[in-house]
Design a protein around this motif. Structure first.
Motif, short mmCIF file in Angstrom:
data_model
loop_
_atom_site.label_atom_id
_atom_site.label_comp_id
_atom_site.label_asym_id
_atom_site.label_seq_id
_atom_site.Cartn_x
_atom_site.Cartn_y
_atom_site.Cartn_z
N VAL A 220 0.84 -1.19 0.00
CA VAL A 220 0.00 0.00 0.00
C VAL A 220 0.88 1.25 0.00
O VAL A 220 2.02 1.24 0.47
N HIS A 221 0.34 2.30 -0.56
CA HIS A 221 0.98 3.61 -0.56
C HIS A 221 0.36 4.42 0.56
O HIS A 221 -0.84 4.74 0.52
N LEU A 222 1.14 4.77 1.58
CA LEU A 222 0.64 5.45 2.75
C LEU A 222 0.88 6.95 2.66
O LEU A 222 1.93 7.39 2.19
N LEU A 223 -0.10 7.72 3.14
CA LEU A 223 0.00 9.18 3.23
C LEU A 223 -0.13 9.58 4.69
O LEU A 223 -1.07 9.14 5.37
N VAL A 224 0.80 10.37 5.19
CA VAL A 224 0.78 10.76 6.61
C VAL A 224 0.63 12.27 6.73
O VAL A 224 1.14 13.04 5.92
N ASP A 225 -0.11 12.67 7.75
CA ASP A 225 -0.30 14.08 8.05
C ASP A 225 -0.87 14.18 9.45
O ASP A 225 -1.19 13.17 10.10
N SER A 226 -1.03 15.40 9.95
CA SER A 226 -1.56 15.61 11.29
C SER A 226 -2.42 16.86 11.30
O SER A 226 -2.32 17.72 10.43
N THR A 227 -3.26 16.96 12.33
CA THR A 227 -4.11 18.13 12.50
C THR A 227 -4.32 18.36 13.99
O THR A 227 -4.25 17.43 14.80
N GLY A 228 -4.56 19.61 14.36
CA GLY A 228 -4.78 19.96 15.76
C GLY A 228 -6.24 19.86 16.15
O GLY A 228 -7.14 20.18 15.35
#
Length: 281
Positions: A108-116
Motif C-alpha cells: 500500500v501507498h501510505l500518506l501521513v499528516d496531522s491536525t490539531g
C-alpha cells in the motif's frame, strides 16, 4: 415518462427506509462470556458495545440517546436482551478494540499528516461567547491513509508537544501488510523517519520534500541514500519536476481526508476520559 417519474420518486423515498435485524449469532453473542479471575463479570460482550457505538456514530447521538435507541430497537424486534446504559458505553468505549480491515497482500501507498484538535470542557460555549484568558487545551491527531482507497489505516492522538516525525514509528506499527511508499510533507524530512520506514519496510519508498537548505550526505557519491536521490532529482528537474516524478501530489488526498474527518466525525471524540478521546467512533 410518468412511469419513469414514479419509479424515480419511489427510489428516492426508499433511501430513507431503515431495516434493522439481529442474526442468531448476534443474539447469542450479545451477552458476555463468563471469565475466571477476580473482579465483576462483564454483562455485555464487545459485540453489543460495538453495535451500540456504531449506531451512535451513524445517527450522531449522545450516549443517553443511544441507550434509548438500542432499547427501542430491541423492543420492536421482540428480543429479550439487556440494554447497555450510557455509563457502560462510555466506560467500555475506552478499551474497546475495533477490528480494522486488512489491506491484503498488495503493498500500500501510505500518506501521513496531522491536525490539531481543540478540547472543550464544561462551559466551553460560555468561553466561546464571552471570551477567556485561560490557555486552550490542544491535542494533535496523526493520521495515515491508504492513497488508493482513502481509508484511514492508522491513527495516533498525542499532546501538542509531540512532533510529526516522531509518530511515524507508532503509525507504521498499526499497518498490516507490506508498504510500497510513505508520503509526507516537509516536517517529515528527518533521518529518524527514513530509519523507521527502512527498519520495518526496507523496500518502501519515502517521498518527502527535502528542506530548501538541504545538502547531500557525506557518502552521497558512494552510498546514495533515498534523500540524496530526492536532492539529485530536484537539482536536475526542479521541485515541480520532482513532485511529478515522485508522485508527491498524492499527499493532497490525506489533507482531504482530514478535512472530511474534521467535518463529520470530530464530535465523536467528546469524552472526559483521556484514553477514550482516541477517534474510534
Amino acid at each position: 415518462m410518468l412511469l419513469r417519474y414514479l419509479h424515480c420518486r419511489s427510489r428516492e423515498a426508499s433511501r430513507g427506509s431503515l431495516t434493522v435485524w439481529f442474526s442468531e449469532a448476534g443474539v447469542e453473542g450479545w451477552r458476555a462470556e463468563a471469565r475466571s479471575g477476580w473482579g465483576a463479570q462483564p454483562k455485555y460482550s464487545a459485540l453489543a458495545i460495538a453495535t451500540a457505538l456504531t449506531l451512535r456514530s451513524v445517527f450522531s447521538l449522545a450516549l443517553r440517546q443511544t441507550e434509548g435507541l438500542i432499547g427501542s430497537i430491541l423492543q420492536l424486534l421482540g428480543l429479550d436482551l439487556a440494554v447497555p446504559d450510557h455509563s457502560t458505553l462510555s466506560r467500555r468505549a475506552e478499551a474497546l478494540e475495533v477490528a480494522r480491515p486488512r489491506c491484503g497482500g498488495k503493498p500500500v501507498h501510505l500518506l501521513v499528516d496531522s491536525t490539531g484538535l481543540r478540547l472543550c470542557g464544561p462551559g466551553g460555549w460560555l468561553e466561546e461567547k464571552h471570551g477567556t484568558k485561560r490557555r486552550r487545551a490542544w491535542k494533535v491527531l496523526h493520521l495515515t491513509t491508504d492513497a488508493d482507497t482513502g481509508e484511514i489505516v492508522a491513527s495516533v492522538l498525542t499532546d501538542r508537544d509531540a512532533d510529526d516525525g516522531s509518530q511515524v514509528g507508532p503509525l507504521l506499527d498499526q499497518v498490516d501488510g507490506p508498504v510500497a511508499a510513505l508520503t509526507g510533507d516537509g516536517p517529515y524530512d528527518r533521518n529518524d523517519v527514513y530509519a523507521e520506514v527502512g527498519a520495518r519496510h526496507p523496500e518502501a519508498a519515502v517521498i518527502v520534500p527535502p528542506r530548501a537548505n538541504a545538502v547531500p550526505s557525506a557518502a552521497a557519491e558512494t552510498a546514495r541514500t533515498r534523500r540524496d536521490a530526492h536532492l539529485r532529482c530536484i537539482a536536475k528537474r526542479g521541485r515541480m519536476g520532482w513532485q511529478r516524478a515522485s508522485g508527491y501530489g498524492w499527499r493532497a488526498l490525506v489533507e482531504s481526508d482530514i478535512s472530511h474527518w474534521s467535518g463529520s466525525s470530530a464530535k465523536g471524540c467528546a469524552s472526559t476520559q483521556p484514553g477514550a478521546k482516541r477517534p474510534k467512533w
